[in-house]
Design a protein around this motif. Structure first.
Motif, PDB file in Angstrom:
ATOM      1  N   ILE A  28      41.923  48.138  46.830  1.00 33.42           N
ATOM      2  CA  ILE A  28      42.290  48.516  45.462  1.00 33.42           C
ATOM      3  C   ILE A  28      41.370  47.834  44.451  1.00 33.42           C
ATOM      4  N   VAL A  29      41.162  46.518  44.619  1.00 29.90           N
ATOM      5  CA  VAL A  29      40.313  45.764  43.682  1.00 29.90           C
ATOM      6  C   VAL A  29      38.882  46.297  43.730  1.00 29.90           C
ATOM      7  N   ARG A  30      38.369  46.555  44.929  1.00 30.77           N
ATOM      8  CA  ARG A  30      36.992  47.071  45.052  1.00 30.77           C
ATOM      9  C   ARG A  30      36.858  48.452  44.397  1.00 30.77           C
ATOM     10  N   ALA A  31      37.860  49.305  44.568  1.00 33.45           N
ATOM     11  CA  ALA A  31      37.810  50.641  43.960  1.00 33.45           C
ATOM     12  C   ALA A  31      37.848  50.546  42.436  1.00 33.45           C
ATOM     13  N   LEU A  32      38.689  49.669  41.907  1.00 28.72           N
ATOM     14  CA  LEU A  32      38.778  49.508  40.456  1.00 28.72           C
ATOM     15  C   LEU A  32      37.487  48.925  39.889  1.00 28.72           C
ATOM     16  N   GLU A  33      36.914  47.956  40.595  1.00 32.93           N
ATOM     17  CA  GLU A  33      35.666  47.343  40.126  1.00 32.93           C
ATOM     18  C   GLU A  33      34.536  48.366  40.148  1.00 32.93           C
ATOM     19  N   ALA A  34      34.515  49.215  41.168  1.00 35.44           N
ATOM     20  CA  ALA A  34      33.480  50.253  41.251  1.00 35.44           C
ATOM     21  C   ALA A  34      33.627  51.262  40.111  1.00 35.44           C
ATOM     22  N   ARG A  35      34.847  51.556  39.738  1.00 34.78           N
ATOM     23  CA  ARG A  35      35.113  52.551  38.695  1.00 34.78           C
ATOM     24  C   ARG A  35      34.903  51.994  37.287  1.00 34.78           C
ATOM     25  N   TYR A  36      35.447  50.802  37.022  1.00 37.49           N
ATOM     26  CA  TYR A  36      35.460  50.261  35.663  1.00 37.49           C
ATOM     27  C   TYR A  36      34.495  49.102  35.437  1.00 37.49           C
ATOM     28  N   GLY A  37      34.054  48.445  36.518  1.00 37.49           N
ATOM     29  CA  GLY A  37      33.256  47.228  36.370  1.00 37.49           C
ATOM     30  C   GLY A  37      34.170  46.062  36.005  1.00 37.49           C
ATOM     31  N   TRP A  38      33.650  44.841  36.151  1.00 35.68           N
ATOM     32  CA  TRP A  38      34.492  43.667  35.847  1.00 35.68           C
ATOM     33  C   TRP A  38      34.865  43.632  34.371  1.00 35.68           C
ATOM     34  N   GLU A  43      39.046  44.168  30.267  1.00 37.20           N
ATOM     35  CA  GLU A  43      39.515  44.822  29.047  1.00 37.20           C
ATOM     36  C   GLU A  43      40.893  45.447  29.270  1.00 37.20           C
ATOM     37  N   ARG A  44      41.077  46.058  30.437  1.00 33.32           N
ATOM     38  CA  ARG A  44      42.340  46.746  30.734  1.00 33.32           C
ATOM     39  C   ARG A  44      43.445  45.789  31.172  1.00 33.32           C
ATOM     40  N   ILE A  45      43.065  44.744  31.915  1.00 37.39           N
ATOM     41  CA  ILE A  45      44.019  43.730  32.385  1.00 37.39           C
ATOM     42  C   ILE A  45      43.403  42.372  32.061  1.00 37.39           C
ATOM     43  N   PRO A  46      43.773  41.791  30.920  1.00 35.19           N
ATOM     44  CA  PRO A  46      43.104  40.568  30.469  1.00 35.19           C
ATOM     45  C   PRO A  46      43.545  39.321  31.244  1.00 35.19           C
ATOM     46  N   VAL A  47      42.933  39.115  32.394  1.00 36.78           N
ATOM     47  CA  VAL A  47      43.168  37.906  33.192  1.00 36.78           C
ATOM     48  C   VAL A  47      41.810  37.278  33.499  1.00 36.78           C
ATOM     49  N   ARG A  48      41.803  35.957  33.630  1.00 38.85           N
ATOM     50  CA  ARG A  48      40.544  35.226  33.811  1.00 38.85           C
ATOM     51  C   ARG A  48      39.777  35.646  35.060  1.00 38.85           C
ATOM     52  N   CYS A  49      40.480  36.028  36.115  1.00 37.20           N
ATOM     53  CA  CYS A  49      39.768  36.366  37.353  1.00 37.20           C
ATOM     54  C   CYS A  49      38.878  37.595  37.181  1.00 37.20           C
ATOM     55  N   PHE A  50      39.095  38.374  36.122  1.00 40.81           N
ATOM     56  CA  PHE A  50      38.244  39.536  35.843  1.00 40.81           C
ATOM     57  C   PHE A  50      37.203  39.234  34.765  1.00 40.81           C
ATOM     58  N   SER A  51      37.443  38.192  33.950  1.00 40.69           N
ATOM     59  CA  SER A  51      36.557  37.957  32.806  1.00 40.69           C
ATOM     60  C   SER A  51      35.648  36.741  32.960  1.00 40.69           C
ATOM     61  N   PRO A  54      33.804  36.662  37.666  1.00 41.50           N
ATOM     62  CA  PRO A  54      34.649  37.497  38.526  1.00 41.50           C
ATOM     63  C   PRO A  54      34.032  37.726  39.907  1.00 41.50           C
ATOM     64  N   SER A  55      34.911  37.791  40.896  1.00 42.72           N
ATOM     65  CA  SER A  55      34.510  38.177  42.250  1.00 42.72           C
ATOM     66  C   SER A  55      35.739  38.770  42.935  1.00 42.72           C
ATOM     67  N   VAL A  56      35.495  39.506  43.982  1.00 42.34           N
ATOM     68  CA  VAL A  56      36.617  40.089  44.729  1.00 42.34           C
ATOM     69  C   VAL A  56      37.492  38.968  45.276  1.00 42.34           C
ATOM     70  N   ASN A  57      36.874  37.940  45.877  1.00 40.64           N
ATOM     71  CA  ASN A  57      37.665  36.866  46.494  1.00 40.64           C
ATOM     72  C   ASN A  57      38.517  36.109  45.487  1.00 40.64           C
ATOM     73  N   SER A  58      37.940  35.765  44.319  1.00 38.69           N
ATOM     74  CA  SER A  58      38.736  35.034  43.328  1.00 38.69           C
ATOM     75  C   SER A  58      39.860  35.910  42.791  1.00 38.69           C
ATOM     76  N   SER A  59      39.581  37.182  42.648  1.00 30.01           N
ATOM     77  CA  SER A  59      40.615  38.108  42.165  1.00 30.01           C
ATOM     78  C   SER A  59      41.749  38.225  43.175  1.00 30.01           C
ATOM     79  N   LEU A  60      41.398  38.359  44.449  1.00 30.19           N
ATOM     80  CA  LEU A  60      42.430  38.465  45.487  1.00 30.19           C
ATOM     81  C   LEU A  60      43.294  37.220  45.529  1.00 30.19           C
ATOM     82  N   LYS A  61      42.662  36.055  45.436  1.00 25.55           N
ATOM     83  CA  LYS A  61      43.405  34.785  45.477  1.00 25.55           C
ATOM     84  C   LYS A  61      44.423  34.740  44.332  1.00 25.55           C
ATOM     85  N   PHE A  62      43.974  35.109  43.124  1.00 23.46           N
ATOM     86  CA  PHE A  62      44.848  35.097  41.957  1.00 23.46           C
ATOM     87  C   PHE A  62      45.956  36.148  42.081  1.00 23.46           C
TER      88      PHE A  62
END
Length: 92
Positions: A28-38, A43-51, A54-62
């Motif tokens: 899910i995270v990889r598909a969203l990143e491919a579609r919208y970019g970090w 912008e859509r979900i204001p959390v630090r792991c995206f801003s 950002p990386s897939v691993n840090s996002s998954l951990k959070f």
């Protein structure tokens, strides 16, 4: 006959109508990143792991530790699927 409720507790074995069934959070995270970019995700979900770095691993951990954020990510993924289905309709 005595019903002790044992049969009510068994979960359904398949969920053909649930688009998230069988999807991993990483997919899910990889598909969203491919579609919208970090930046688009942040912008859509204001959390630090995206801003911030950002990386897939840090996002998954959070996301695995933060149910409300995971729900937002899953919701955005479902929105993305609906948008793709709507824009890819034949004759549209």
């Amino acid at each position: 006959m005595h019903n002790d409720g044992m049969h009510e507790a068994s979960p359904p074995t398949s969920q053909p109508k649930n688009p998230l069934h069988g999807m991993t959070l990483e997919t899910i995270v990889r598909a969203l990143e491919a579609r919208y970019g970090w930046a688009g995700l942040a912008e859509r979900i204001p959390v630090r792991c995206f801003s911030h770095e950002p990386s897939v691993n840090s996002s998954l951990k959070f996301l695995r530790k933060t149910p409300w954020a995971r729900e937002k990510v899953e919701g955005l993924y479902l929105f993305m699927l609906r948008e793709e289905k709507r824009t890819n309709k034949p004759g549209a």
